[in-house]
Scaffold this motif. Structure first.
Motif, PDB file in Angstrom:
ATOM      1  N   ALA A   1     -13.912   9.206   6.708  1.00 50.71           N
ATOM      2  CA  ALA A   1     -14.406  10.545   7.047  1.00 50.71           C
ATOM      3  C   ALA A   1     -15.844  10.780   6.597  1.00 50.71           C
ATOM      4  CB  ALA A   1     -13.471  11.613   6.480  1.00 50.71           C
ATOM      5  N   PRO A   2     -16.200  10.472   5.357  1.00 45.33           N
ATOM      6  CA  PRO A   2     -17.595  10.719   4.941  1.00 45.33           C
ATOM      7  C   PRO A   2     -18.602   9.871   5.714  1.00 45.33           C
ATOM      8  CG  PRO A   2     -16.198  10.320   3.023  1.00 45.33           C
ATOM      9  CD  PRO A   2     -15.393  10.001   4.238  1.00 45.33           C
ATOM     10  N   LEU A   3     -18.217   8.667   6.079  1.00 47.81           N
ATOM     11  CA  LEU A   3     -19.127   7.789   6.820  1.00 47.81           C
ATOM     12  C   LEU A   3     -19.367   8.289   8.235  1.00 47.81           C
ATOM     13  CD1 LEU A   3     -17.683   4.314   5.752  1.00 47.81           C
ATOM     14  CD2 LEU A   3     -19.710   5.479   4.841  1.00 47.81           C
TER      15      LEU A   3
ATOM     16  N   PHE B   1      -3.489   7.404   6.787  1.00 50.74           N
ATOM     17  CA  PHE B   1      -4.190   8.554   6.219  1.00 50.74           C
ATOM     18  C   PHE B   1      -5.327   8.107   5.301  1.00 50.74           C
ATOM     19  CE2 PHE B   1      -4.945  11.455   2.710  1.00 50.74           C
ATOM     20  CZ  PHE B   1      -5.416  12.540   3.422  1.00 50.74           C
ATOM     21  N   PHE B   2      -5.081   7.109   4.465  1.00 53.69           N
ATOM     22  CA  PHE B   2      -6.124   6.659   3.549  1.00 53.69           C
ATOM     23  C   PHE B   2      -7.335   6.152   4.319  1.00 53.69           C
ATOM     24  CE2 PHE B   2      -8.347   3.726   0.749  1.00 53.69           C
ATOM     25  CZ  PHE B   2      -8.602   4.584  -0.310  1.00 53.69           C
ATOM     26  N   MET B   3      -7.107   5.476   5.443  1.00 56.38           N
ATOM     27  CA  MET B   3      -8.232   4.999   6.259  1.00 56.38           C
ATOM     28  C   MET B   3      -9.055   6.180   6.770  1.00 56.38           C
ATOM     29  SD  MET B   3      -8.337   2.065   5.777  1.00 56.38           S
ATOM     30  CE  MET B   3      -8.713   0.574   6.556  1.00 56.38           C
TER      31      MET B   3
ATOM     32  N   GLY C   1     -19.042  11.475   9.320  1.00 54.48           N
ATOM     33  CA  GLY C   1     -19.611  12.815   9.392  1.00 54.48           C
ATOM     34  C   GLY C   1     -18.816  13.749  10.283  1.00 54.48           C
ATOM     35  N   LEU C   2     -17.655  13.297  10.744  1.00 55.12           N
ATOM     36  CA  LEU C   2     -16.848  14.096  11.668  1.00 55.12           C
ATOM     37  C   LEU C   2     -15.712  14.856  10.993  1.00 55.12           C
ATOM     38  CD1 LEU C   2     -16.570  11.575  14.631  1.00 55.12           C
ATOM     39  CD2 LEU C   2     -18.089  13.559  14.444  1.00 55.12           C
ATOM     40  N   ALA C   3     -15.437  14.534   9.734  1.00 56.19           N
ATOM     41  CA  ALA C   3     -14.329  15.196   9.044  1.00 56.19           C
ATOM     42  C   ALA C   3     -14.654  15.306   7.561  1.00 56.19           C
ATOM     43  CB  ALA C   3     -13.037  14.413   9.257  1.00 56.19           C
ATOM     44  N   ASP C   4     -14.156  16.378   6.965  1.00 54.46           N
ATOM     45  CA  ASP C   4     -14.327  16.600   5.539  1.00 54.46           C
ATOM     46  C   ASP C   4     -13.097  16.051   4.817  1.00 54.46           C
ATOM     47  OD1 ASP C   4     -15.274  17.836   3.056  1.00 54.46           O
ATOM     48  OD2 ASP C   4     -13.609  19.235   3.382  1.00 54.46           O
ATOM     49  N   PRO C   5     -13.283  15.169   3.824  1.00 48.92           N
ATOM     50  CA  PRO C   5     -12.141  14.579   3.134  1.00 48.92           C
ATOM     51  C   PRO C   5     -11.188  15.606   2.510  1.00 48.92           C
ATOM     52  CG  PRO C   5     -14.126  13.379   2.593  1.00 48.92           C
ATOM     53  CD  PRO C   5     -14.548  14.582   3.374  1.00 48.92           C
ATOM     54  N   VAL C   6     -11.708  16.643   1.903  1.00 51.01           N
ATOM     55  CA  VAL C   6     -10.841  17.641   1.271  1.00 51.01           C
ATOM     56  C   VAL C   6     -10.040  18.394   2.327  1.00 51.01           C
ATOM     57  CG1 VAL C   6     -10.788  19.719  -0.165  1.00 51.01           C
ATOM     58  CG2 VAL C   6     -12.304  17.814  -0.775  1.00 51.01           C
ATOM     59  N   THR C   7     -10.650  18.674   3.464  1.00 50.41           N
ATOM     60  CA  THR C   7      -9.924  19.310   4.563  1.00 50.41           C
ATOM     61  C   THR C   7      -8.790  18.408   5.036  1.00 50.41           C
ATOM     62  OG1 THR C   7     -11.915  20.498   5.235  1.00 50.41           O
ATOM     63  CG2 THR C   7     -10.158  20.305   6.873  1.00 50.41           C
ATOM     64  N   LEU C   8      -9.066  17.106   5.155  1.00 47.19           N
ATOM     65  CA  LEU C   8      -8.017  16.146   5.545  1.00 47.19           C
ATOM     66  C   LEU C   8      -6.876  16.149   4.531  1.00 47.19           C
ATOM     67  CD1 LEU C   8     -10.111  13.052   6.696  1.00 47.19           C
ATOM     68  CD2 LEU C   8      -8.818  14.634   8.142  1.00 47.19           C
ATOM     69  N   ILE C   9      -7.224  16.162   3.245  1.00 43.28           N
ATOM     70  CA  ILE C   9      -6.208  16.171   2.182  1.00 43.28           C
ATOM     71  C   ILE C   9      -5.341  17.424   2.289  1.00 43.28           C
ATOM     72  CG2 ILE C   9      -5.875  16.415  -0.320  1.00 43.28           C
ATOM     73  CD1 ILE C   9      -8.362  14.536  -0.619  1.00 43.28           C
ATOM     74  N   ASN C  10      -5.977  18.574   2.469  1.00 46.97           N
ATOM     75  CA  ASN C  10      -5.221  19.825   2.560  1.00 46.97           C
ATOM     76  C   ASN C  10      -4.306  19.847   3.781  1.00 46.97           C
ATOM     77  OD1 ASN C  10      -6.170  20.961   0.171  1.00 46.97           O
ATOM     78  ND2 ASN C  10      -7.998  21.762   1.184  1.00 46.97           N
ATOM     79  N   LYS C  11      -4.810  19.339   4.888  1.00 44.57           N
ATOM     80  CA  LYS C  11      -3.989  19.279   6.103  1.00 44.57           C
ATOM     81  C   LYS C  11      -2.788  18.352   5.895  1.00 44.57           C
ATOM     82  CE  LYS C  11      -4.456  18.414  11.038  1.00 44.57           C
ATOM     83  NZ  LYS C  11      -5.357  17.978  12.109  1.00 44.57           N
ATOM     84  N   GLN C  12      -3.012  17.206   5.263  1.00 43.89           N
ATOM     85  CA  GLN C  12      -1.919  16.262   5.015  1.00 43.89           C
ATOM     86  C   GLN C  12      -0.920  16.844   4.019  1.00 43.89           C
ATOM     87  OE1 GLN C  12      -1.740  13.350   6.804  1.00 43.89           O
ATOM     88  NE2 GLN C  12       0.329  13.220   5.988  1.00 43.89           N
TER      89      GLN C  12
END
Length: 168
Positions: free
Chosen positions: A102-104, A95-97, A106-117
């Protein structure tokens, strides 16, 4: 699974299905149930490596049953395993990877990933809570396994909160 099977065989000879059942009874329903095919493959490898020896036992009206017992080398191996400490820092966390890349990408938003996790962890905690309520109270090992998993999830939730604070 190698070490777990060796440890179970310290009690005495057993066949593969008995070993599978032994793990299931010991660890309860929260632990992923071992695949009986994986048990037998592992037993074959342990036998080839000289850690256990197998013996075919005749059964009337049924195919022979193969039982296994520890060799001296197997007893030494399981004793050495009990002496080792478990040092598994989660530096290579999947998950940390995703979060870092994600920001590099441009395909995923970090906060969205955090909320999903976070949702996933909370769902898993609910499932574990239900298991803890239905698990045999006399099975202290299974209860400790569930409690440990829940404490790890709580720590992960706290860490996700910290990540979100830093990234917002």
């Amino acid at each position: 699974m190698r070490q777990q099977l060796l440890a179970l065989l310290t009690r005495g000879p057993a066949h593969g299905y008995e070993l599978k059942q032994g793990l299931e009874q010991l660890l309860g329903s929260a632990y992923p149930q071992p695949n009986v095919g994986q048990v037998y493959v592992t037993l074959g490898r342990l036998e080839k490596s000289g850690l256990i020896k197998g013996e075919d036992v005749e059964q009337s009206g049924r195919p022979n049953k193969r039982t296994y017992e520890l060799t001296d080398a197997g007893r030494d191996a399981v004793s050495a395993w009990f002496e080792e400490t478990a040092d598994e820092p989660r530096v290579r966390d999947e998950f940390f990877m995703k979060l870092a890349l994600a920001p590099l990408s441009g395909l995923a938003d970090p906060v969205t990933l955090i909320n999903k996790q976070r949702r996933q962890h909370l769902n898993t905690m609910r499932t574990l809570s239900k298991l803890a309520a239905t698990e045999d109270r006399g099975n202290k090992i299974a209860q400790l396994l569930i409690e440990g998993a829940m404490l790890h999830l709580q720590a992960d939730l706290d860490w996700l909160e910290r990540c979100q604070e830093e990234l917002e």
